[in-house]
Design a protein around this motif. Structure first.
Motif, PDB file in Angstrom:
ATOM      1  N   ILE A  71      -1.627  -0.966  -4.581  1.00  0.00           N
ATOM      2  CA  ILE A  71      -2.530  -0.407  -3.567  1.00  0.00           C
ATOM      3  C   ILE A  71      -3.727  -1.335  -3.345  1.00  0.00           C
ATOM      4  O   ILE A  71      -4.083  -1.651  -2.204  1.00  0.00           O
ATOM      5  CB  ILE A  71      -3.035   0.992  -3.978  1.00  0.00           C
ATOM      6  N   PRO A  97      -4.183   5.165  -0.238  1.00  0.00           N
ATOM      7  CA  PRO A  97      -4.126   3.951   0.599  1.00  0.00           C
ATOM      8  C   PRO A  97      -5.290   3.834   1.578  1.00  0.00           C
ATOM      9  O   PRO A  97      -5.952   2.788   1.650  1.00  0.00           O
ATOM     10  CB  PRO A  97      -2.789   4.110   1.342  1.00  0.00           C
ATOM     11  N   GLU A  98      -5.574   4.922   2.326  1.00  0.00           N
ATOM     12  CA  GLU A  98      -6.684   4.894   3.271  1.00  0.00           C
ATOM     13  C   GLU A  98      -8.014   4.677   2.547  1.00  0.00           C
ATOM     14  O   GLU A  98      -8.882   3.933   3.006  1.00  0.00           O
ATOM     15  CB  GLU A  98      -6.761   6.207   4.059  1.00  0.00           C
ATOM     16  N   VAL A 122      -6.846  -5.812   4.714  1.00  0.00           N
ATOM     17  CA  VAL A 122      -8.196  -6.037   5.227  1.00  0.00           C
ATOM     18  C   VAL A 122      -8.366  -7.482   5.698  1.00  0.00           C
ATOM     19  O   VAL A 122      -8.847  -7.748   6.809  1.00  0.00           O
ATOM     20  CB  VAL A 122      -9.255  -5.691   4.152  1.00  0.00           C
ATOM     21  N   SER A 146      -4.148  -3.518  -0.113  1.00  0.00           N
ATOM     22  CA  SER A 146      -5.332  -3.203   0.697  1.00  0.00           C
ATOM     23  C   SER A 146      -6.123  -4.473   1.010  1.00  0.00           C
ATOM     24  O   SER A 146      -6.608  -4.664   2.132  1.00  0.00           O
ATOM     25  CB  SER A 146      -6.235  -2.203  -0.036  1.00  0.00           C
ATOM     26  N   GLN A 147      -6.243  -5.343   0.006  1.00  0.00           N
ATOM     27  CA  GLN A 147      -6.956  -6.603   0.222  1.00  0.00           C
ATOM     28  C   GLN A 147      -6.251  -7.466   1.262  1.00  0.00           C
ATOM     29  O   GLN A 147      -6.892  -8.042   2.153  1.00  0.00           O
ATOM     30  CB  GLN A 147      -7.072  -7.380  -1.100  1.00  0.00           C
ATOM     31  N   VAL A 149       0.829  -1.201   0.000  1.00  0.00           N
ATOM     32  CA  VAL A 149       0.000   0.000   0.000  1.00  0.00           C
ATOM     33  C   VAL A 149       0.868   1.258   0.000  1.00  0.00           C
ATOM     34  O   VAL A 149       0.619   2.215  -0.756  1.00  0.00           O
ATOM     35  CB  VAL A 149      -0.946  -0.007   1.223  1.00  0.00           C
ATOM     36  N   THR A 161      -1.551   2.646   7.148  1.00  0.00           N
ATOM     37  CA  THR A 161      -1.942   3.493   6.009  1.00  0.00           C
ATOM     38  C   THR A 161      -1.507   4.947   6.193  1.00  0.00           C
ATOM     39  O   THR A 161      -1.579   5.741   5.247  1.00  0.00           O
ATOM     40  CB  THR A 161      -3.479   3.447   5.794  1.00  0.00           C
ATOM     41  N   ILE A 190      -8.685   3.186  -0.468  1.00  0.00           N
ATOM     42  CA  ILE A 190      -8.889   1.838  -1.013  1.00  0.00           C
ATOM     43  C   ILE A 190      -9.104   0.820   0.103  1.00  0.00           C
ATOM     44  O   ILE A 190      -9.975  -0.053   0.001  1.00  0.00           O
ATOM     45  CB  ILE A 190      -7.691   1.413  -1.889  1.00  0.00           C
ATOM     46  N   VAL A 191      -8.326   0.923   1.182  1.00  0.00           N
ATOM     47  CA  VAL A 191      -8.491  -0.004   2.308  1.00  0.00           C
ATOM     48  C   VAL A 191      -9.911   0.094   2.859  1.00  0.00           C
ATOM     49  O   VAL A 191     -10.593  -0.921   3.057  1.00  0.00           O
ATOM     50  CB  VAL A 191      -7.471   0.291   3.437  1.00  0.00           C
ATOM     51  N   SER A 192     -10.382   1.314   3.113  1.00  0.00           N
ATOM     52  CA  SER A 192     -11.715   1.494   3.688  1.00  0.00           C
ATOM     53  C   SER A 192     -12.827   1.082   2.720  1.00  0.00           C
ATOM     54  O   SER A 192     -13.803   0.447   3.124  1.00  0.00           O
ATOM     55  CB  SER A 192     -11.914   2.953   4.113  1.00  0.00           C
ATOM     56  N   ASN A 217     -10.538   2.568  10.128  1.00  0.00           N
ATOM     57  CA  ASN A 217      -9.325   2.977   9.419  1.00  0.00           C
ATOM     58  C   ASN A 217      -9.353   4.466   9.094  1.00  0.00           C
ATOM     59  O   ASN A 217      -8.362   5.171   9.298  1.00  0.00           O
ATOM     60  CB  ASN A 217      -9.168   2.172   8.124  1.00  0.00           C
TER      61      ASN A 217
END
Length: 313
Positions: free
Chosen positions: A181, A54-55, A189, A185-186, A17, A215, A57-59, A74
């Protein structure tokens, strides 16, 4: 073995990420320049949004998979980390002197974003109206950034290299960065969810601590660079901008991705959001009043973050 695998997934996810985000920002900036977009527009919009990718896509991935505690934790946790830990380090190790006029609008938007998020979640959900207000704040933030950047004057830059090799290289970097990213991110998570399950704690706890710190590493790198170069404005401005985007864009995006109003956990409403608002006020209000920040303020912020971790864990 399962615990080790979950930790490895989280570590690799964070690495992908962070590195992917760096590549994505560089390639996106080049593409904007090559397209003839003025530098002040690039800095005020494209770069500021791309650095929070990054934040985002993760969220959004977490929200799409129904892991709403991870998504919200997150986004809110990243703002708390950015302010109470990373900005605090800048206050402690740099002489931070600002112009109230130059920061007032961004600071007010950050405070208002946090208040809107908190007050709009009192029914246990982040509803459509709250999301609409947050998106309006984000739009206003971009407009103010563009106006401010244009007022400061457009810096002259050399012609952008548009050779075939450079074009192919930047497209490749853009694609690889985006894939890194998403893939990272996957992993983050899934690894975070597995870690929470194995440790017997809510996903929210992992999200507001481990995932949000991971992140937020780009902001930490920027602050460390600013400390080394003694450029406090670089750090403070970057963090305030990232925080506004985290609160005003990412959570409404998560709501859109999930297809429904985001449920807010009781602990998220009673602890995470109030702490986020509190550290924002501790960081920004005295700084705006005195037009400077120092070691005492930074120490108070870190103490507040330590207390938050103790309560959370």
């Amino acid at each position: 073995m399962e615990m080790l695998l979950a930790i490895v997934m989280v570590v690799i996810g964070i690495a992908l990420v962070v590195k992917g985000g760096d590549m994505f920002v560089d390639a996106a900036s080049w593409m904007a320049k090559a397209a003839g977009i003025p530098p002040f527009i690039i800095g005020a919009t494209i770069v500021s949004v791309a650095t929070t990718m990054p934040e985002m896509i993760v969220s959004c991935l977490a929200a799409a998979q129904g892991k709403t505690e991870m998504a919200i934790g997150n986004a809110v946790g990243s703002v708390t980390v950015n302010t109470a830990l990373i900005m605090a380090l800048g206050f402690i190790f740099m002489k931070v002197i600002i112009s109230r006029k130059g920061y007032i609008f961004q600071c007010v938007l950050l405070i208002v974003s946090s208040l809107v998020l908190y007050l709009g979640s009192d029914n246990g959900y982040l509803d459509t109206w709250t999301c609409a207000v947050l998106i309006a704040i984000f739009a206003l933030f971009l407009v103010l950034n563009v106006v401010k950047a244009k007022g400061e004057g457009e810096k002259s830059e050399a012609d952008v290299d548009k050779s075939r090799t450079t074009v192919i290289k930047n497209i490749a970097v853009f694609v690889i960065g985006a894939c890194a990213i998403v893939g990272g991110s996957q992993l983050l998570v899934n690894g975070g969810s597995s870690l929470a399950e194995l440790l017997g704690v809510p996903e929210r706890v992992i999200a507001v601590t481990l995932v949000s710190i991971g992140t937020s590493l780009p902001e930490l790198v920027t602050t460390l660079t600013a400390i080394r170069k003694k450029e406090s404005a670089l750090s403070v401005g970057n963090i305030i901008g990232a925080n506004v985007i985290d609160l005003s864009l990412i959570l409404p995006m998560c709501s859109i991705v999930s297809g429904e109003s985001l449920p807010i956990s009781r602990m998220g409403y009673l602890i995470d959001m109030p702490v986020c608002l509190l550290v924002i006020l501790i960081a920004l209000v005295p700084m705006l009043i005195k037009e400077k920040a120092g070691k005492l303020q930074g120490s108070v912020l870190i103490a507040a973050y330590a207390a938050y971790l103790i309560i959370t864990l």
